[in-house]
Scaffold this motif. Structure first.
Motif, mmCIF file in Angstrom:
data_model
loop_
_atom_site.group_PDB
_atom_site.id
_atom_site.type_symbol
_atom_site.label_atom_id
_atom_site.label_comp_id
_atom_site.label_asym_id
_atom_site.label_seq_id
_atom_site.Cartn_x
_atom_site.Cartn_y
_atom_site.Cartn_z
ATOM 1 N N GLY A 73 14.234 -41.107 -24.490
ATOM 2 C CA GLY A 73 15.741 -40.987 -24.231
ATOM 3 C C GLY A 73 16.684 -41.760 -25.206
ATOM 4 N N ALA A 104 16.613 -33.080 -25.412
ATOM 5 C CA ALA A 104 17.407 -33.646 -24.290
ATOM 6 C C ALA A 104 17.398 -32.667 -23.067
ATOM 7 C CB ALA A 104 18.837 -33.940 -24.810
ATOM 8 N N SER A 147 10.256 -38.874 -17.236
ATOM 9 C CA SER A 147 11.826 -38.495 -17.440
ATOM 10 C C SER A 147 11.735 -37.083 -16.874
ATOM 11 C CB SER A 147 12.174 -38.600 -18.958
ATOM 12 O OG SER A 147 11.427 -37.497 -19.580
#
Length: 189
Positions: free
Chosen positions: A11, A40, A70
């Protein structure tokens, strides 16, 4: 020569730095290593899927956000249903690493998820291969100071830039990469 792929999401750049350190260690141990970055949006290029299929071992990496990988990594994992269905990764060595802002940060749940993900693909999981540095004289710059056995654990304080990462964590990442490469080499035999 053994082939290892490191597929990871980063990230803020810290987990990418860990992936690069893992790659350096695996390459120093004689493996050919490819990095496959999850973007992303939680996707990898089509060539990335081919890289994973051709690898003898796959190392998974994700930051720990809210006690788990994530969402970008999870999207990638969910998208792996085609290789899962055809058992493309069956028998490959798997390993994993994670990074969070605190010493604990519930990283254990992320590593456990990565191991379960590998098991669903019928992969063979390997841990760090290192004892922890747990003596009174131990410092953050010692190998495996966070004590991970099942997977590599790294800390990046929330206000630290990529260039401020703990050198001991990056040395541990290199040792982890070398250890995984040795396991892949011994299994590929």
């Amino acid at each position: 020569m053994t082939k290892i792929a490191i597929v990871f999401h980063s990230g803020y750049g810290h987990t990418k730095k860990v992936a690069e350190s893992v790659r350096a260690g695996a390459a120093a141990a004689g493996a050919s290593v490819d990095l496959v970055a999850i973007d992303a949006e939680g996707t990898i290029p089509d060539a990335g899927w081919e890289t994973l299929k051709a690898a003898d071992g796959i190392i998974f990496g994700s930051p720990t956000y809210m006690g788990m990988v994530s969402w970008q990594f999870k999207k990638f994992a969910d998208a792996s249903s085609k290789p899962w269905y055809t058992m493309d990764w069956k028998g490959k060595i798997a390993a994993g690493f994670t990074n969070s802002a605190t010493l604990n940060g519930d990283k254990g749940s992320t590593i456990a998820y990565l191991a379960l993900f590998a098991a669903q693909h019928k992969m063979l999981w390997t841990g760090t291969g290192m004892h922890p540095s747990n003596a009174k004289s131990s410092t953050r710059d010692d190998l495996n100071n966070l004590g991970g056995y099942q997977g590599l654990l790294v800390v990046s304080p929330s206000d630290a830039g990529v260039d401020e990462m703990v050198p001991g964590d990056l040395k541990t990442a290199e040792a982890f990469g070398a250890s995984v490469a040795e396991v892949v080499k011994s299994v590929k035999g």
